[in-house]
Design an enzyme around this catalytic site. Structure first.
Site, short mmCIF file in Angstrom:
data_model
loop_
_atom_site.label_atom_id
_atom_site.label_comp_id
_atom_site.label_asym_id
_atom_site.label_seq_id
_atom_site.Cartn_x
_atom_site.Cartn_y
_atom_site.Cartn_z
N GLU A 254 0.89 -1.18 0.00
CA GLU A 254 0.00 0.00 0.00
C GLU A 254 0.91 1.21 0.00
O GLU A 254 1.60 1.49 0.97
CB GLU A 254 -0.92 -0.03 1.22
CG GLU A 254 -2.10 0.93 1.10
CD GLU A 254 -1.81 2.30 1.69
OE1 GLU A 254 -1.54 3.22 0.89
OE2 GLU A 254 -1.85 2.44 2.92
N CYS A 287 -1.71 9.37 3.20
CA CYS A 287 -1.58 8.88 1.83
C CYS A 287 -2.89 8.98 1.06
O CYS A 287 -2.88 9.18 -0.16
CB CYS A 287 -1.08 7.45 1.83
SG CYS A 287 -2.16 6.27 2.68
#
Length: 489
Positions: A254, A287
């Site tokens: 990720e 993020c």
């Protein structure tokens, strides 16, 4: 090493391997992003520590995996409860160590960390055996634990992301080695205390601290490792994937985001502006934040004015204060990176709508910033800044908005504001792992989470986590007596 005293909280600087604390002959200094004060020295993971942790996990795996989900669940429930018992310590420690808002820790992160462990322990009960009936056979589909799992988490959300990965990995029956972020490792150390108090058997959960270049590299290159789960930067992910590829070890990655925040002509501009200001939370070190604002040209001025009003009300300061809404950037190197992006953009012709410089509160604080007059090819449009810096571009129709939204190498998340049907139709055309319509940050543990392109490989959450952390096996039992034959008739 002796225990560290962090604002009255005792935390071990040592590794946690095979159910006990293990010191190191080497260490590294840790500083608080709030005021740059030294917090103490942290044990550095050497080859002897990575080897011991993997060996301990290997040794613990047969008994832990043999328990079954129903027998593991009470232990994991106690693990979640022990996190709750230490809630105040987790909150204050991560605020000092990582600069996360104390209010966010109390109301969001710690409750979510507990849920990460307990929810996956419960969900694992439904994944033991799944029958598939065909004309020829009974198929029993099993989710068998994979073995030794290495988990590497980033500094922007150490506790939440560690438990997000540990929950399904442990519930599936794996034994885990957690490598915390070197800039913010302390809540991961406290997590080991919670696991120990909960009675997790020695070797089931281990914590080895250190740098990515040394400790992390040794862990991901070891052929005894069965799975690697990493959240962090694209360059580091490439190194991990190369090491894992040599041993054919599956990776869940990720990675970064450069997500679009689309404001359509028929959007609720005030609602979009209020949500837009949220992109500065955690000093922009998130993020999944929408960092590229794409605004219809007919409403750009009105939207900009509305968002400016919300941004001007943001309080930058000490994350331990309840009134603070934007805290510090994690490290001086990250401050330099953020400032460099802004300076190069302005030198290249970008216009500052607001912000653009360090904040006078302290060395690691930066003003909430918005830049415009940008080209799609500009560095600051294409690359992740990971700080309180946003960009704004305009578009004339949906096709142009979608082209701009899809015009980077990233594809993690997104936000789209507009009339619901219109915004949904646009959102469906954006190439990304997930996208919020007229909202932001809605998450459910049962739903998939992850990115496409440079934003990652794989999905976390719900069944998707177990698909990764398990070996899927089909046990085939014929319905009629089977007769072996080489005949092709």
């Amino acid at each position: 090493m002796t225990m560290l005293d962090i604002d009255g909280i005792a935390v071990s600087p040592d590794h946690y391997i095979d159910g006990r604390r293990v010191p190191s002959t080497e260490s590294f200094e840790l500083f608080s992003p709030i005021d740059q004060r030294p917090l103490g020295r942290i044990a550095e993971g050497l080859a002897v520590h990575t080897d011991a942790a993997i060996a301990a996990a290997e040794q613990a795996f047969p008994a832990w995996s043999a328990l079954g989900a129903a027998e593991r669940k009470p232990l994991l429930d106690r693990f979640a409860e022990e996190i709750g018992r230490r809630a105040d310590a987790f909150c204050r420690l991560e605020s000092v160590d990582a600069g996360v808002l104390l209010s966010r820790m109390r109301h969001g992160v710690v409750p979510r960390a507990m849920l990460n462990i307990g929810w996956f322990a419960q969900h694992a009960l439904s994944l033991q055996e799944r029958p598939i009936e065909t004309e020829q056979a009974h198929h029993i589909v099993r989710h068998d634990p994979a073995g030794v799992v290495v988990i590497i988490t980033p500094w922007n959300a150490p506790l939440m992301l560690s438990t997000w990965k540990l929950g399904p990995a442990l519930a599936a029956g794996n034994c885990c080695i957690l490598k915390p972020p070197e800039w913010a490792p302390l809540t991961c150390s406290l997590l080991a205390d919670a696991a120990h108090a909960a009675g997790l058997p020695p070797g089931v959960f281990n914590v080895v601290q250190g740098t990515g270049a040394r400790t992390g590299a040794r862990l991901v290159a070891d052929p005894r490792v069965a799975r690697i789960s990493f959240t962090g930067s694209v360059p580091t992910a490439k190194l991990i994937a190369q090491a894992a590829g040599a041993n054919l070890v599956p990776c869940s990655l990720e990675l970064g985001g450069k997500s679009p925040f689309i404001v359509l002509e028929d959007a609720d501009l005030d609602g979009a502006a209020a949500t837009g200001a949220l992109m500065y939370r955690n000093a922009g070190q998130v993020c999944l934040a929408g960092t590229r604002f794409l605004v219809h040209e007919k409403v750009a001025d009105a939207f900009t004015a509305a968002m400016r009003g919300y941004v001007e009300k943001l309080t930058v300061g000490d994350p331990r204060e309840e009134s603070t809404e934007v805290g510090p950037i994690i490290h001086p190197r990250q401050v330099e990176r953020v400032q460099g992006f802004v300076q190069r953009a302005v030198a290249g012709g970008a216009q500052l709508l607001w912000g653009g410089a360090p904040h006078d509160f302290g060395a690691q604080y930066f003003q909430p910033t918005m830049l415009t007059r940008l080209q799609q090819t500009d560095e600051i449009v294409q690359n992740e800044v990971f700080g309180p810096v946003l960009t704004l571009q305009t578009f004339s129709d949906d096709d142009e908005a979608i082209a701009l939204a899809n015009g980077t190498d990233y594809g993690l998340g997104g936000v789209c504001y507009g009339a619901t049907a219109h915004a949904t139709a646009v959102a469906e055309r954006v190439r990304t792992g997930f996208i919020w319509v007229n909202s932001f940050g809605i998450r459910d543990l049962a739903a998939p989470f992850g990115g496409i392109k440079r934003s990652g490989i794989g999905r976390e959450g719900g069944d998707w986590s177990f698909e990764f952390f398990c070996d899927i096996k089909d046990v085939v039992v014929p319905k009629k007596p089977f007769k072996a034959s080489f005949s092709h008739r």
